[in-house]
Design a protein around this motif. Structure first.
Motif, short mmCIF file in Angstrom:
data_model
loop_
_atom_site.label_atom_id
_atom_site.label_comp_id
_atom_site.label_asym_id
_atom_site.label_seq_id
_atom_site.Cartn_x
_atom_site.Cartn_y
_atom_site.Cartn_z
N VAL A 34 0.84 -1.20 0.00
CA VAL A 34 0.00 0.00 0.00
C VAL A 34 0.88 1.25 0.00
O VAL A 34 1.94 1.28 0.63
CB VAL A 34 -0.93 0.00 1.24
N HIS A 35 0.43 2.29 -0.69
CA HIS A 35 1.16 3.56 -0.72
C HIS A 35 1.40 4.05 0.71
O HIS A 35 0.46 4.21 1.47
CB HIS A 35 0.35 4.59 -1.51
N GLY A 36 2.66 4.26 1.06
CA GLY A 36 3.01 4.69 2.41
C GLY A 36 3.30 3.56 3.36
O GLY A 36 3.73 3.79 4.49
N GLY A 37 3.09 2.34 2.94
CA GLY A 37 3.32 1.20 3.81
C GLY A 37 4.65 0.51 3.59
O GLY A 37 4.94 -0.51 4.22
N GLY A 38 5.47 1.07 2.71
CA GLY A 38 6.75 0.45 2.40
C GLY A 38 7.68 0.30 3.59
O GLY A 38 8.54 -0.59 3.61
N THR A 40 7.12 -0.96 6.28
CA THR A 40 6.92 -2.24 6.97
C THR A 40 7.86 -3.32 6.43
O THR A 40 8.09 -4.31 7.11
CB THR A 40 5.47 -2.72 6.85
N GLU A 41 8.41 -3.11 5.22
CA GLU A 41 9.35 -4.08 4.68
C GLU A 41 10.59 -4.20 5.57
O GLU A 41 11.20 -5.26 5.65
CB GLU A 41 9.77 -3.68 3.27
N ASP A 42 10.96 -3.10 6.23
CA ASP A 42 12.15 -3.06 7.07
C ASP A 42 11.85 -3.37 8.53
O ASP A 42 12.75 -3.31 9.37
CB ASP A 42 12.81 -1.68 6.98
N ALA A 43 10.60 -3.67 8.85
CA ALA A 43 10.19 -3.89 10.24
C ALA A 43 9.69 -5.33 10.40
O ALA A 43 9.13 -5.92 9.48
CB ALA A 43 9.09 -2.92 10.63
N GLY A 44 9.86 -5.84 11.59
CA GLY A 44 9.36 -7.18 11.88
C GLY A 44 7.85 -7.18 12.08
O GLY A 44 7.25 -6.14 12.40
N ARG A 96 13.12 7.54 4.53
CA ARG A 96 12.71 6.92 3.26
C ARG A 96 12.41 7.96 2.18
O ARG A 96 12.03 7.60 1.07
CB ARG A 96 11.49 6.03 3.48
N GLY A 97 12.56 9.24 2.51
CA GLY A 97 12.31 10.30 1.54
C GLY A 97 10.83 10.51 1.24
O GLY A 97 10.48 11.02 0.18
N GLU A 98 9.97 10.15 2.16
CA GLU A 98 8.52 10.25 1.97
C GLU A 98 8.00 11.52 2.64
O GLU A 98 7.34 11.48 3.68
CB GLU A 98 7.83 9.01 2.53
#
Length: 127
Positions: A34-38, A40-44, A96-98
Protein backbone atom coordinates in the motif's frame (compact mmCIF):
# COMPACT_ATOMS: atom_id res chain seq x y z
CA UNK A 1 -12.10 25.62 23.25
CA UNK A 2 -13.57 22.48 24.83
CA UNK A 3 -15.44 21.71 21.59
CA UNK A 4 -12.28 22.17 19.53
CA UNK A 5 -10.42 19.78 21.84
CA UNK A 6 -13.18 17.17 21.53
CA UNK A 7 -13.15 17.51 17.74
CA UNK A 8 -9.36 17.13 17.69
CA UNK A 9 -9.57 14.08 19.96
CA UNK A 10 -12.26 12.55 17.76
CA UNK A 11 -10.24 13.11 14.59
CA UNK A 12 -7.11 11.71 16.16
CA UNK A 13 -9.03 8.72 17.52
CA UNK A 14 -10.37 8.02 14.01
CA UNK A 15 -6.84 8.16 12.59
CA UNK A 16 -5.57 5.89 15.35
CA UNK A 17 -8.43 3.43 14.83
CA UNK A 18 -7.77 3.19 11.10
CA UNK A 19 -4.02 2.78 11.55
CA UNK A 20 -4.39 0.45 14.49
CA UNK A 21 -6.78 -1.91 12.75
CA UNK A 22 -4.67 -2.05 9.59
CA UNK A 23 -1.37 -2.62 11.41
CA UNK A 24 -2.86 -5.18 13.80
CA UNK A 25 -5.01 -7.22 11.43
CA UNK A 26 -3.71 -6.72 7.87
CA UNK A 27 -0.79 -8.96 6.88
CA UNK A 28 2.53 -7.15 6.68
CA UNK A 29 2.94 -8.06 3.01
CA UNK A 30 -0.32 -6.31 2.14
CA UNK A 31 0.66 -3.25 4.19
CA UNK A 32 3.99 -3.06 2.37
CA UNK A 33 2.18 -2.98 -0.97
CA UNK A 34 0.00 0.00 0.00
CA UNK A 35 1.16 3.56 -0.72
CA UNK A 36 3.01 4.69 2.41
CA UNK A 37 3.32 1.20 3.81
CA UNK A 38 6.75 0.45 2.40
CA UNK A 39 8.35 1.08 5.79
CA UNK A 40 6.92 -2.24 6.97
CA UNK A 41 9.35 -4.08 4.68
CA UNK A 42 12.15 -3.06 7.07
CA UNK A 43 10.19 -3.89 10.24
CA UNK A 44 9.36 -7.18 11.88
CA UNK A 45 5.80 -8.45 12.05
CA UNK A 46 5.79 -8.15 15.84
CA UNK A 47 6.90 -4.52 15.68
CA UNK A 48 4.18 -3.59 13.18
CA UNK A 49 1.49 -5.34 15.21
CA UNK A 50 2.76 -3.72 18.42
CA UNK A 51 2.46 -0.29 16.81
CA UNK A 52 -1.07 -1.23 15.78
CA UNK A 53 -1.94 -2.20 19.33
CA UNK A 54 -0.51 1.09 20.63
CA UNK A 55 -2.71 2.93 18.15
CA UNK A 56 -5.77 0.99 19.29
CA UNK A 57 -4.91 1.82 22.90
CA UNK A 58 -4.64 5.47 21.88
CA UNK A 59 -8.24 5.35 20.63
CA UNK A 60 -9.33 4.23 24.08
CA UNK A 61 -7.03 6.66 25.89
CA UNK A 62 -8.26 9.70 23.97
CA UNK A 63 -11.95 9.14 24.70
CA UNK A 64 -12.74 6.50 27.31
CA UNK A 65 -11.22 8.01 30.49
CA UNK A 66 -13.56 10.99 30.29
CA UNK A 67 -16.61 9.02 29.20
CA UNK A 68 -16.35 6.66 32.18
CA UNK A 69 -14.91 9.38 34.44
CA UNK A 70 -11.97 7.26 35.51
CA UNK A 71 -8.49 8.84 35.41
CA UNK A 72 -9.30 11.59 32.87
CA UNK A 73 -5.65 12.69 33.07
CA UNK A 74 -4.99 9.76 30.73
CA UNK A 75 -6.38 11.84 27.83
CA UNK A 76 -3.49 14.33 27.71
CA UNK A 77 -1.02 11.60 28.66
CA UNK A 78 -2.22 9.61 25.64
CA UNK A 79 -1.85 12.71 23.48
CA UNK A 80 1.77 13.11 24.62
CA UNK A 81 2.40 9.46 23.77
CA UNK A 82 0.92 10.08 20.33
CA UNK A 83 3.33 13.00 19.86
CA UNK A 84 6.22 10.63 20.55
CA UNK A 85 4.79 8.03 18.17
CA UNK A 86 4.52 10.66 15.44
CA UNK A 87 8.12 11.76 15.97
CA UNK A 88 9.13 8.16 15.29
CA UNK A 89 6.88 8.00 12.24
CA UNK A 90 8.33 11.25 10.90
CA UNK A 91 11.90 9.96 11.32
CA UNK A 92 10.99 6.70 9.59
CA UNK A 93 9.27 8.37 6.64
CA UNK A 94 11.95 11.05 6.48
CA UNK A 95 14.68 8.44 6.12
CA UNK A 96 12.71 6.92 3.26
CA UNK A 97 12.31 10.30 1.54
CA UNK A 98 8.52 10.25 1.97
CA UNK A 99 7.97 13.95 2.63
CA UNK A 100 4.18 13.73 2.12
CA UNK A 101 3.93 11.31 5.01
CA UNK A 102 6.26 13.39 7.15
CA UNK A 103 3.88 16.34 6.63
CA UNK A 104 0.85 14.17 7.41
CA UNK A 105 2.50 12.88 10.61
CA UNK A 106 3.34 16.47 11.53
CA UNK A 107 -0.36 17.30 11.23
CA UNK A 108 -1.26 14.43 13.56
CA UNK A 109 1.50 15.52 15.93
CA UNK A 110 0.08 19.05 15.99
CA UNK A 111 -3.41 17.72 16.80
CA UNK A 112 -2.01 15.62 19.64
CA UNK A 113 0.06 18.53 20.97
CA UNK A 114 -3.05 20.72 20.93
CA UNK A 115 -4.97 18.09 22.91
CA UNK A 116 -2.14 17.66 25.41
CA UNK A 117 -1.77 21.42 25.88
CA UNK A 118 -5.51 21.98 26.21
CA UNK A 119 -6.24 19.07 28.53
CA UNK A 120 -3.23 19.65 30.77
CA UNK A 121 -3.93 23.39 30.77
CA UNK A 122 -6.94 25.62 30.19
CA UNK A 123 -9.52 22.85 29.60
CA UNK A 124 -8.26 20.30 32.11
CA UNK A 125 -10.76 17.67 33.21
CA UNK A 126 -9.46 17.91 36.77
CA UNK A 127 -10.08 21.64 37.20
Amino acid sequence: MNLALWIAAGLLAAVALTGGISKTFVPKEKLAAVHGGGWTEDAGVGFVKTLGLFELLAVLGLILPVVVDIAPVLVPVTAVCWVLLMVGAMVTHGRRGESKFVALNLTYLALAAFIAWGRFGPESFTG
